[in-house]
Design an enzyme around this catalytic site. Structure first.
Site, PDB file in Angstrom:
ATOM      1  CE  LYS A  22      -1.557   1.510   4.101  1.00  0.00           C
ATOM      2  NZ  LYS A  22      -1.314   2.859   4.591  1.00  0.00           N
ATOM      3  CG  ASN A  23       2.331   2.705   3.498  1.00  0.00           C
ATOM      4  OD1 ASN A  23       1.181   3.071   3.245  1.00  0.00           O
ATOM      5  ND2 ASN A  23       2.739   2.410   4.720  1.00  0.00           N
ATOM      6  NE  ARG A  93       1.357  11.955   7.141  1.00  0.00           N
ATOM      7  CZ  ARG A  93       1.611  13.116   7.705  1.00  0.00           C
ATOM      8  NH1 ARG A  93       0.638  13.930   8.023  1.00  0.00           N
ATOM      9  NH2 ARG A  93       2.844  13.463   7.968  1.00  0.00           N
ATOM     10  CB  CYS A 117      -3.757   5.973  11.240  1.00  0.00           C
ATOM     11  SG  CYS A 117      -4.588   4.590  10.445  1.00  0.00           S
ATOM     12  NE  ARG A 122       0.947  10.129  10.320  1.00  0.00           N
ATOM     13  CZ  ARG A 122       0.368   9.167   9.615  1.00  0.00           C
ATOM     14  NH1 ARG A 122      -0.864   8.800   9.877  1.00  0.00           N
ATOM     15  NH2 ARG A 122       1.024   8.562   8.651  1.00  0.00           N
ATOM     16  CB  ILE A 124       3.566  18.259   6.122  1.00  0.00           C
ATOM     17  CG1 ILE A 124       2.758  19.508   6.443  1.00  0.00           C
ATOM     18  CG2 ILE A 124       2.681  17.041   6.091  1.00  0.00           C
ATOM     19  CD1 ILE A 124       1.856  19.913   5.286  1.00  0.00           C
ATOM     20  CG  ASP A 125       8.508  19.863   9.932  1.00  0.00           C
ATOM     21  OD1 ASP A 125       7.677  18.980  10.199  1.00  0.00           O
ATOM     22  OD2 ASP A 125       9.702  19.785  10.271  1.00  0.00           O
ATOM     23  CD  GLN A 126      12.289  18.208   8.067  1.00  0.00           C
ATOM     24  OE1 GLN A 126      13.307  18.251   7.381  1.00  0.00           O
ATOM     25  NE2 GLN A 126      12.047  19.084   9.032  1.00  0.00           N
ATOM     26  CG  ASP A 305       3.590   1.186   9.533  1.00  0.00           C
ATOM     27  OD1 ASP A 305       3.321   2.081  10.350  1.00  0.00           O
ATOM     28  OD2 ASP A 305       3.754   1.408   8.316  1.00  0.00           O
ATOM     29  CB  ILE A 327       8.213   6.314  14.212  1.00  0.00           C
ATOM     30  CG1 ILE A 327       9.356   5.309  14.026  1.00  0.00           C
ATOM     31  CG2 ILE A 327       7.948   7.106  12.924  1.00  0.00           C
ATOM     32  CD1 ILE A 327      10.668   5.845  13.534  1.00  0.00           C
ATOM     33  NE  ARG A 397      -6.769   4.855   6.598  1.00  0.00           N
ATOM     34  CZ  ARG A 397      -6.702   6.136   6.898  1.00  0.00           C
ATOM     35  NH1 ARG A 397      -7.272   6.576   7.987  1.00  0.00           N
ATOM     36  NH2 ARG A 397      -6.077   6.971   6.141  1.00  0.00           N
TER      37      ARG A 397
HETATM   38  C1  EPZ Z   1       4.538   6.629   6.292  1.00  0.00           C
HETATM   39  O1  EPZ Z   1       3.942   7.732   6.931  1.00  0.00           O
HETATM   40  C2  EPZ Z   1       3.481   5.553   6.229  1.00  0.00           C
HETATM   41  N1  EPZ Z   1       2.315   6.080   5.516  1.00  0.00           N
HETATM   42  C3  EPZ Z   1       3.104   5.113   7.632  1.00  0.00           C
HETATM   43  O2  EPZ Z   1       2.259   3.997   7.489  1.00  0.00           O
HETATM   44  C4  EPZ Z   1       4.341   4.694   8.409  1.00  0.00           C
HETATM   45  O3  EPZ Z   1       3.978   4.451   9.750  1.00  0.00           O
HETATM   46  C5  EPZ Z   1       5.398   5.800   8.368  1.00  0.00           C
HETATM   47  O4  EPZ Z   1       5.677   6.168   6.993  1.00  0.00           O
HETATM   48  C6  EPZ Z   1       6.710   5.392   9.014  1.00  0.00           C
HETATM   49  O5  EPZ Z   1       7.246   4.266   8.379  1.00  0.00           O
HETATM   50  C7  EPZ Z   1       2.292   6.094   4.201  1.00  0.00           C
HETATM   51  O6  EPZ Z   1       3.239   5.693   3.532  1.00  0.00           O
HETATM   52  C8  EPZ Z   1       1.064   6.602   3.549  1.00  0.00           C
HETATM   53  P1  EPZ Z   1       7.079   9.776   8.116  1.00  0.00           P
HETATM   54  P2  EPZ Z   1       4.612   9.156   6.861  1.00  0.00           P
HETATM   55  O7  EPZ Z   1       7.031  11.011   7.314  1.00  0.00           O
HETATM   56  O8  EPZ Z   1       5.288   9.311   5.549  1.00  0.00           O
HETATM   57  C9  EPZ Z   1       7.581  13.076  11.601  1.00  0.00           C
HETATM   58  C10 EPZ Z   1       0.498   2.560   7.995  1.00  0.00           C
HETATM   59  O9  EPZ Z   1       0.104   1.962   9.026  1.00  0.00           O
HETATM   60  N2  EPZ Z   1       7.553  14.061  10.507  1.00  0.00           N
HETATM   61  O10 EPZ Z   1       8.179   8.801   7.885  1.00  0.00           O
HETATM   62  O11 EPZ Z   1       3.596  10.134   7.255  1.00  0.00           O
HETATM   63  C11 EPZ Z   1       6.259  12.361  11.753  1.00  0.00           C
HETATM   64  O12 EPZ Z   1       5.360  13.112  12.544  1.00  0.00           O
HETATM   65  C12 EPZ Z   1       0.971   3.992   8.083  1.00  0.00           C
HETATM   66  O13 EPZ Z   1       0.497   2.078   6.854  1.00  0.00           O
HETATM   67  C13 EPZ Z   1       7.728  15.404  10.802  1.00  0.00           C
HETATM   68  O14 EPZ Z   1       7.861  15.808  11.968  1.00  0.00           O
HETATM   69  O15 EPZ Z   1       5.693   9.004   8.003  1.00  0.00           O
HETATM   70  C14 EPZ Z   1       6.691  11.061  12.371  1.00  0.00           C
HETATM   71  O16 EPZ Z   1       6.863  11.252  13.749  1.00  0.00           O
HETATM   72  C15 EPZ Z   1       0.638   4.698   9.314  1.00  0.00           C
HETATM   73  N3  EPZ Z   1       7.731  16.287   9.768  1.00  0.00           N
HETATM   74  C16 EPZ Z   1       8.047  10.797  11.735  1.00  0.00           C
HETATM   75  O17 EPZ Z   1       8.498  12.051  11.264  1.00  0.00           O
HETATM   76  C17 EPZ Z   1       7.596  15.905   8.473  1.00  0.00           C
HETATM   77  O18 EPZ Z   1       7.615  16.773   7.586  1.00  0.00           O
HETATM   78  C18 EPZ Z   1       8.042   9.816  10.573  1.00  0.00           C
HETATM   79  O19 EPZ Z   1       7.041  10.178   9.653  1.00  0.00           O
HETATM   80  C19 EPZ Z   1       7.429  14.554   8.190  1.00  0.00           C
HETATM   81  C20 EPZ Z   1       7.409  13.641   9.229  1.00  0.00           C
END
Ligand code: EPZ
Length: 430
Positions: A22-23, A93, A117, A122, A124-126, A305, A327, A397
């Site tokens: 999915k991801n 997301r 979820c 979560r 999106i600053d990066q 996950d 995470i 989902r």
């Molecule tokens: C992806 O989410 C997956 N979702 C998540 O899967 C998964 O848990 C996660 O990666 C970690 O592996 C999808 O691919 C759609 P991140 P993502 O950006 O991209 C922080 C599932 O169950 N962060 O790697 O949103 C964030 O808050 C789901 O399938 C910032 O602070 O995760 C988190 O604490 C749930 N600023 C950490 O980084 C940013 O700009 C990692 O988030 C981006 C992220």
């Protein structure tokens, strides 16, 4: 409202076919609009998040043709709007992948801010930092993220934290920027590599995906492609832990064992046997489970996950285990439900301290999010007596035919919609 009714006590035994990731599929589908030529994508999972994204793509004029349950043809030549505000897209997301894709191709995108979820704040600053570094203006207002520029220019970007979403999003836009972009501290998950391979198959020039540093030479145009999505690491891991939790014997088929190494390692540590072949992994749990400690980390560490699934297993292991979530800050909400099933777990901020118990007991419980929902289903299959699980929309989902696959492995599980259905199920399984 749909629920699962489960009579516990049956080990999961047999083979299960794992679907596409999915991801990986979510960003790949979004990226498919970056060419005006036709793209065929195979091995997409038939799950709710994917279908919501495809509907949102249709709402801006993308041609989306479902060739079969797991394959789709996409053509983005006639996109008529760069504003994605479909009411359902707010719930997922991955809506943000349309920003990276549309910004790369049209230098302009407005997309409703992502949901997903509820597992913590979560940010999106990066993503925003990356788009700005490429020369885009980014504004957040009225629940939308709006970004545009005259042109994107390659840059050197250091991610302040490892983010799957930000790495993929910036990689997508940068692949259509002028010049070279270097992303440092990038995420290394298998789905990041899959998206890079997909973009390269459309004509992008991306090197280093799967390492800390990704180098992207921008190109001005992409072409059509045929692509097959990798197998879902987390779906596979969930069934592997299903074997551990129910003291079963499960072979996950159509997987890439390399992607499952951190999961296999923990299963071995807690006393399961793990046998790998080219494209399948068999997990046998014939002995009492042993305690362990685990901390979730970006790939190749143990995936966040898979955190609820390992916690459910450790709830049944001898001795005291510690699970640390590094995470997401709010990913232990399901523990309350597990305690109602007899678990002995104390959560202190990002750590769960688990005293193993002999077994769970059935209860009426609720899925708080996707992975926790799946883990609670596994707990219920191992438990003594009946359980019902509601809010299964979360599970739907990301898991295709979850109850059907579990049933084939021997679980007494049924999708029910009313009290009458539950009574009928109880009569059938006593
Ligand atoms: C992806 O989410 C997956 N979702 C998540 O899967 C998964 O848990 C996660 O990666 C970690 O592996 C999808 O691919 C759609 P991140 P993502 O950006 O991209 C922080 C599932 O169950 N962060 O790697 O949103 C964030 O808050 C789901 O399938 C910032 O602070 O995760 C988190 O604490 C749930 N600023 C950490 O980084 C940013 O700009 C990692 O988030 C981006 C992220």
């Amino acid at each position: 409202m749909e629920q699962y009714a489960i009579k516990g006590g049956t080990p999961l035994v047999g083979e299960v076919e794992i679907g596409g990731a999915k991801n990986a599929a979510l960003p790949i589908l979004a990226a498919a609009v970056m060419t005006d030529e036709t793209v065929h994508i195979d091995n997409i999972p038939d799950v709710r998040d994917i279908n919501v994204l495809l509907d949102a793509m249709k709402s801006i004029g993308v041609m989306v043709k479902r060739d079969s349950r797991h394959s789709v043809t996409i053509n983005g030549a006639n996109i008529n709007s760069l504003v994605v505000d479909d009411e359902n897209i707010r719930k997922i997301r991955a809506s943000y992948y349309l920003i990276g894709a549309l910004l790369g191709k049209y230098k302009n995108a407005e997309v409703t801010l992502p949901g997903g979820c509820d597992i913590g704040c979560r940010g999106i600053d990066q993503h925003i930092k990356g788009f700005k570094a490429l020369g885009a203006e980014v504004n957040l207002d009225h629940g939308m993220i709006r970004t545009h520029c005259e042109k994107l220019t390659g840059n050197h970007i250091y991610m302040d934290l490892v983010s799957v979403g930000a790495t993929i999003n910036v990689m997508m836009s940068a692949s259509m920027a002028e010049g070279t972009t270097i992303i440092e501290n990038s995420a290394k998950e298998p789905h990041v590599v899959d998206v890079a391979n997909f973009l390269n198959s459309m004509g992008a020039s991306i090197k280093g995906a799967g390492t800390d540093v990704i180098r992207i030479k921008g190109v001005s145009k992409f072409h059509g492609t045929d692509y097959t999505i990798i197998p879902d690491q987390i779906e596979a891991g969930t069934f592997m832990f299903g074997a551990a939790i129910t003291h079963g014997d499960v072979t996950v088929k159509n997987v890439i064992p390399k992607h499952l190494e951190s999961i296999s390692a923990k299963l071995l540590e807690i006393g399961c046997e793990v046998m790998e072949e080219d494209d399948c992994v068999r997990v046998v749990a014939s002995k009492k489970l042993k305690h362990t400690h685990v901390k979730t980390l970006p790939y190749p560490g143990f995936p966040t996950d898979m955190q609820p699934q390992i916690t459910v297993a450790l709830g049944l292991a001898e001795g005291t285990s510690i699970v640390t979530e590094s995470i997401f800050e709010n990913r232990f909400k399901y523990v309350e439900e597990l305690i109602r099933m007899g678990a002995s777990i104390k959560v202190e901020s990002s750590t769960a301290i688990i005293d193993g118990t002999k077994g769970y007991t059935g209860a009426d419980i609720s899925a708080p999010d996707l992975r926790a929902g799946a883990a609670l289903v596994l707990a219920a299959i191992s438990a003594e007596g009946f359980s019902t699980i509601d809010e299964i929309k979360y599970i739907q989902r990301g898991y295709e035919d979850f109850h059907i696959k579990l049933k084939k492995l021997g679980a007494d599980i049924e999708l029910v919609e009313s009290e009458k259905d539950i009574s009928k199920f109880k009569i059938k399984v006593v």
